[in-house]
Design an enzyme around this catalytic site. Structure first.
Site, mmCIF file in Angstrom:
data_model
loop_
_atom_site.group_PDB
_atom_site.id
_atom_site.type_symbol
_atom_site.label_atom_id
_atom_site.label_comp_id
_atom_site.label_asym_id
_atom_site.label_seq_id
_atom_site.Cartn_x
_atom_site.Cartn_y
_atom_site.Cartn_z
ATOM 1 N N GLU A 20 1.100 -4.966 4.370
ATOM 2 C CA GLU A 20 0.082 -5.262 5.356
ATOM 3 C C GLU A 20 -0.480 -6.640 5.056
ATOM 4 O O GLU A 20 -0.619 -7.010 3.885
ATOM 5 C CB GLU A 20 -1.029 -4.224 5.194
ATOM 6 C CG GLU A 20 -1.714 -3.827 6.474
ATOM 7 C CD GLU A 20 -2.537 -2.569 6.270
ATOM 8 O OE1 GLU A 20 -2.092 -1.488 6.680
ATOM 9 O OE2 GLU A 20 -3.629 -2.682 5.694
ATOM 10 N N ARG B 72 -10.431 14.887 7.849
ATOM 11 C CA ARG B 72 -11.322 15.822 7.152
ATOM 12 C C ARG B 72 -12.754 15.341 7.307
ATOM 13 O O ARG B 72 -13.000 14.253 7.797
ATOM 14 C CB ARG B 72 -10.968 15.820 5.666
ATOM 15 C CG ARG B 72 -10.969 14.387 5.117
ATOM 16 C CD ARG B 72 -10.862 14.302 3.622
ATOM 17 N NE ARG B 72 -10.504 12.989 3.162
ATOM 18 C CZ ARG B 72 -11.330 11.963 3.003
ATOM 19 N NH1 ARG B 72 -12.616 12.093 3.304
ATOM 20 N NH2 ARG B 72 -10.911 10.797 2.572
ATOM 21 N N LYS C 38 0.832 -1.216 0.000
ATOM 22 C CA LYS C 38 0.000 0.000 0.000
ATOM 23 C C LYS C 38 0.860 1.256 0.000
ATOM 24 O O LYS C 38 1.906 1.309 0.652
ATOM 25 C CB LYS C 38 -0.908 0.005 1.248
ATOM 26 C CG LYS C 38 -1.894 -1.161 1.299
ATOM 27 C CD LYS C 38 -2.657 -1.264 2.620
ATOM 28 C CE LYS C 38 -3.666 -0.169 2.808
ATOM 29 N NZ LYS C 38 -4.527 -0.426 4.017
ATOM 30 N N GLU D 84 -6.440 3.421 8.841
ATOM 31 C CA GLU D 84 -5.921 4.773 8.611
ATOM 32 C C GLU D 84 -6.875 5.765 9.245
ATOM 33 O O GLU D 84 -7.987 5.427 9.635
ATOM 34 C CB GLU D 84 -5.801 5.069 7.105
ATOM 35 C CG GLU D 84 -7.141 5.121 6.376
ATOM 36 C CD GLU D 84 -7.056 5.887 5.046
ATOM 37 O OE1 GLU D 84 -6.130 6.691 4.846
ATOM 38 O OE2 GLU D 84 -7.958 5.687 4.217
ATOM 39 N N GLU E 123 -10.540 4.681 10.388
ATOM 40 C CA GLU E 123 -11.020 3.529 9.622
ATOM 41 C C GLU E 123 -10.409 2.248 10.178
ATOM 42 O O GLU E 123 -9.189 2.170 10.364
ATOM 43 C CB GLU E 123 -10.639 3.677 8.143
ATOM 44 C CG GLU E 123 -11.299 4.874 7.474
ATOM 45 C CD GLU E 123 -11.094 4.909 5.959
ATOM 46 O OE1 GLU E 123 -11.917 5.529 5.282
ATOM 47 O OE2 GLU E 123 -10.106 4.321 5.454
ATOM 48 N N LYS F 298 -15.747 3.388 -1.733
ATOM 49 C CA LYS F 298 -17.069 3.186 -1.138
ATOM 50 C C LYS F 298 -18.200 3.523 -2.105
ATOM 51 O O LYS F 298 -18.098 4.480 -2.865
ATOM 52 C CB LYS F 298 -17.186 4.065 0.107
ATOM 53 C CG LYS F 298 -16.115 3.740 1.142
ATOM 54 C CD LYS F 298 -15.937 4.857 2.148
ATOM 55 C CE LYS F 298 -14.778 4.561 3.075
ATOM 56 N NZ LYS F 298 -14.394 5.731 3.880
HETATM 57 P P1 ADP Z 1 -14.347 8.885 1.883
HETATM 58 O O1 ADP Z 1 -15.134 8.340 0.778
HETATM 59 O O2 ADP Z 1 -14.166 7.924 2.993
HETATM 60 O O3 ADP Z 1 -14.712 10.251 2.315
HETATM 61 P P2 ADP Z 1 -12.300 8.744 0.002
HETATM 62 O O4 ADP Z 1 -10.948 8.203 0.291
HETATM 63 O O5 ADP Z 1 -13.184 7.990 -0.914
HETATM 64 O O6 ADP Z 1 -12.900 9.011 1.387
HETATM 65 O O7 ADP Z 1 -12.099 10.234 -0.538
HETATM 66 C C1 ADP Z 1 -13.095 11.231 -0.620
HETATM 67 C C2 ADP Z 1 -12.838 12.063 -1.820
HETATM 68 O O8 ADP Z 1 -11.510 12.513 -1.862
HETATM 69 C C3 ADP Z 1 -13.072 11.305 -3.098
HETATM 70 O O9 ADP Z 1 -13.599 12.200 -4.038
HETATM 71 C C4 ADP Z 1 -11.677 10.834 -3.474
HETATM 72 O O10 ADP Z 1 -11.579 10.630 -4.861
HETATM 73 C C5 ADP Z 1 -10.836 11.986 -2.989
HETATM 74 N N1 ADP Z 1 -9.494 11.601 -2.509
HETATM 75 C C6 ADP Z 1 -9.184 10.871 -1.427
HETATM 76 N N2 ADP Z 1 -7.860 10.794 -1.250
HETATM 77 C C7 ADP Z 1 -7.300 11.491 -2.238
HETATM 78 C C8 ADP Z 1 -5.953 11.813 -2.588
HETATM 79 N N3 ADP Z 1 -4.913 11.388 -1.868
HETATM 80 N N4 ADP Z 1 -5.747 12.567 -3.682
HETATM 81 C C9 ADP Z 1 -6.797 13.018 -4.402
HETATM 82 N N5 ADP Z 1 -8.077 12.765 -4.102
HETATM 83 C C10 ADP Z 1 -8.338 12.019 -3.049
HETATM 84 P P1 ADP Z 2 -7.355 4.607 1.133
HETATM 85 O O1 ADP Z 2 -6.379 5.505 1.810
HETATM 86 O O2 ADP Z 2 -7.152 4.533 -0.331
HETATM 87 O O3 ADP Z 2 -8.769 4.864 1.564
HETATM 88 P P2 ADP Z 2 -7.324 2.295 2.899
HETATM 89 O O4 ADP Z 2 -6.086 1.918 3.609
HETATM 90 O O5 ADP Z 2 -8.362 3.011 3.688
HETATM 91 O O6 ADP Z 2 -6.940 3.145 1.619
HETATM 92 O O7 ADP Z 2 -7.968 1.006 2.232
HETATM 93 C C1 ADP Z 2 -9.048 1.112 1.324
HETATM 94 C C2 ADP Z 2 -9.804 -0.205 1.253
HETATM 95 O O8 ADP Z 2 -8.936 -1.267 0.821
HETATM 96 C C3 ADP Z 2 -10.347 -0.705 2.575
HETATM 97 O O9 ADP Z 2 -11.604 -0.137 2.913
HETATM 98 C C4 ADP Z 2 -10.435 -2.200 2.351
HETATM 99 O O10 ADP Z 2 -11.589 -2.548 1.604
HETATM 100 C C5 ADP Z 2 -9.212 -2.471 1.505
HETATM 101 N N1 ADP Z 2 -8.073 -2.852 2.359
HETATM 102 C C6 ADP Z 2 -7.100 -2.039 2.798
HETATM 103 N N2 ADP Z 2 -6.207 -2.693 3.582
HETATM 104 C C7 ADP Z 2 -6.639 -3.971 3.655
HETATM 105 C C8 ADP Z 2 -6.154 -5.168 4.291
HETATM 106 N N3 ADP Z 2 -5.024 -5.176 5.015
HETATM 107 N N4 ADP Z 2 -6.863 -6.310 4.128
HETATM 108 C C9 ADP Z 2 -7.979 -6.343 3.382
HETATM 109 N N5 ADP Z 2 -8.486 -5.262 2.757
HETATM 110 C C10 ADP Z 2 -7.834 -4.090 2.872
HETATM 111 MG MG MG Z 3 -9.473 4.738 3.491
#
Ligand code: ADP
Ligand code: ADP
Ligand code: MG
Length: 455
Positions: free
Chosen positions: A200, A292, A158, A288, A275, A237
């Site tokens: 991970e 925000r 990751k 993580e 999360e 999501k």
């Molecule tokens: P959540 O849905 O839990 O609020 P997401 O990780 O899906 O969080 O991010 C929310 C919004 O921010 C989405 O529109 C996603 O595409 C954008 N986003 C999240 N992380 C980044 C990043 N590192 N760079 C650019 N856009 C991001």
């Molecule tokens: P992001 O910063 O892109 O939101 P996350 O670390 O929150 O990334 O992971 C996004 C999604 O990927 C999680 O909601 C889960 O579905 C999957 N995922 C991440 N880490 C793991 C893991 N160790 N095992 C299984 N699924 C994972």
């Molecule tokens: Mg996440």
């Protein structure tokens, strides 16, 4: 205190923040790219400033243009929304250096938590359970192989700076490690300008359950129940609900306590989300923290009655007007993300003109949207155009309400995922509440097979 807030975002979240500012008696300024001149957030604000051409690099990510927009309009505070610059410690610091209040956590919290590998180390030290994996970043393939052998395959590589489900790769066997690690690094470099990665253990069939917290600058930190976001496509999501179908009073208490400990461990203030992944035995692991407001915040607002844009108060240095004892989770809320995309064609984005629009309503139905009839969705940005949220006393009543609200929702002229969301809501595993993070990908593969076989 300040009287005018600049909103450095677009879409439904910018509209949500405009409404919150108005309720708080604040003036609001929005910014727009030349592609967004007729966007709702630009039309309904008190003032709106053009900050550049369509490309996000030159507009919504253009730090200097945003600071100038604050200076030229006299905005004393800036709300970043989500995405864009919301998790940029550099931008938060730049606001502060220019005497503008950044409505969010401190730059130090953002940079610590934005480095996901470092955040895990901090949480581990604070006694929050974390997913087994590398201690911090991994630099060499050899080191990665050694760690993977210790924790056992399958593993995930990751991106430390990751977000939005990007820069994550699964590795089932040692011979795949070198290639997948380099793919993840390349994607991380491309999206986040930083190719650092960590390892991970892959949790099999996990549930994504996150805890919403809100904390003021005096250290009062309150947990606001959980959201289940296991309905995901490509780690993004699609639908969220609260409470989680697998929640028990004991698990909620333990997860809320861990979340508050996590937030306190980094001196966090503002709204934030911790999360976790939860396995079938209801063990939970920190994944993580998002520093925000989150897309799915309305489901929490509905079950707790707390307006999460209370962050306006927190940023003014005021105390939270409630404590943990005041918080009670009531009823059930579900959110469906409504995207301009075509699920039949690999979820291809579908920008264009909305010829007719009918938005559902009635008791227990909330629509946070950025569209109106006659509006042309530009092709440059995220495809999420609205969120449909319902609330009812029980989960099955909420599902029934969501079915009819989706059935009533009409967006003509473009493709949307409304019918797709309806199929999910009617699915037996969703109804039973037994779905996990791997459900949606299987559902899509099954639908594809049925189609190929002419069913
Ligand atoms: P959540 O849905 O839990 O609020 P997401 O990780 O899906 O969080 O991010 C929310 C919004 O921010 C989405 O529109 C996603 O595409 C954008 N986003 C999240 N992380 C980044 C990043 N590192 N760079 C650019 N856009 C991001
Ligand atoms: P992001 O910063 O892109 O939101 P996350 O670390 O929150 O990334 O992971 C996004 C999604 O990927 C999680 O909601 C889960 O579905 C999957 N995922 C991440 N880490 C793991 C893991 N160790 N095992 C299984 N699924 C994972
Ligand atoms: Mg996440």
């Amino acid at each position: 205190m300040w009287k005018k807030v600049l909103i450095a975002n677009r879409g439904e979240i910018a509209v949500r923040i405009i409404r919150a500012c108005r309720e708080a008696g604040l003036q609001c300024v929005t910014v727009y790219s030349t592609a967004d001149k007729t966007a709702l957030h630009a039309e309904i604000a008190d003032e709106s400033v053009c900050i550049g051409p369509p490309s996000v690099q030159d507009s919504y990510l253009n730090m200097n243009a945003l600071i100038s927009a604050c200076q030229n309009t006299g905005a004393e505070a800036l709300h970043p929304g989500f995405g864009f610059l919301s998790e940029s410690a550099e931008f938060a610091q730049l606001c502060i250096d220019n005497g503008i209040t950044f409505i969010g956590p401190s730059p130090a919290s953002i940079s610590m938590l934005g480095d996901k590998a470092r955040a895990k180390e901090t949480m581990k030290a604070a006694g929050v359970p974390v997913i087994p994996g590398s201690d911090g970043a991994v630099t060499s393939v050899e080191e990665a192989k050694k760690i993977a052998a210790e924790i056992g395959y399958p593993v995930l590589v990751k991106a430390s700076a990751g977000g939005g489900g990007r820069g994550i790769r699964r590795i089932d066997r040692e011979d795949q490690l070198e290639e997948q690690m380099s793919v993840a690094k390349e994607e991380a470099k491309l999206f986040f300008g930083n190719d650092e990665v960590y390892l991970e253990k892959l949790i099999v069939g996990p549930h994504h359950v996150e805890i919403q917290i809100i904390a003021d600058q005096m250290g009062n930190t309150v947990a606001l129940g959980e959201r289940d976001c296991s309905m995901q496509r490509r780690n993004q999501k699609v639908l969220e609900e609260s409470p989680s179908p697998l929640m028990t009073p004991e698990l909620r208490k333990a997860m809320q306590e861990a979340a508050v400990r996590a937030a306190k461990a980094c001196g966090y203030y503002n709204a934030g989300t911790i999360e976790f992944l939860v396995d079938d035995d209801r063990n939970f692991y920190f994944m993580e923290m998002n520093t925000r407001i989150q897309v799915e915040h309305p489901v929490t607002e509905w079950v707790t009655g707390v307006d999460l844009v209370q962050t306006l108060l927190v940023a003014q240095g005021k105390p939270l007007p409630f404590t943990q004892d005041d918080i009670e989770v009531r009823g059930h809320a579900i959110e469906c993300r409504i995207n301009a995309e075509n699920p039949e064609q690999g979820f291809r984005p579908s920008p264009g003109k909305i010829r007719s629009l009918h938005i559902p309503g009635g008791p227990g139905i909330r629509v946070d949207s950025a569209v109106y009839q006659g509006y042309t969705i530009p092709p440059y940005y995220d495809s999420m155009i609205a969120k449909l949220i319902v609330h009812a006393p029980t989960r099955s009543q909420a599902i029934m309400k969501m079915r009819w609200a989706l059935a009533e929702f009409i967006v003509d002229g473009i493709d949307s995922n409304i019918d797709f969301q309806l199929r999910l809501i009617k699915n037996k595993d969703f109804e039973a509440g037994t779905y996990d993070n791997t459900f949606l990908e299987k559902f899509l593969a099954d639908s594809k097979n049925d189609k190929d076989n002419g069913k």
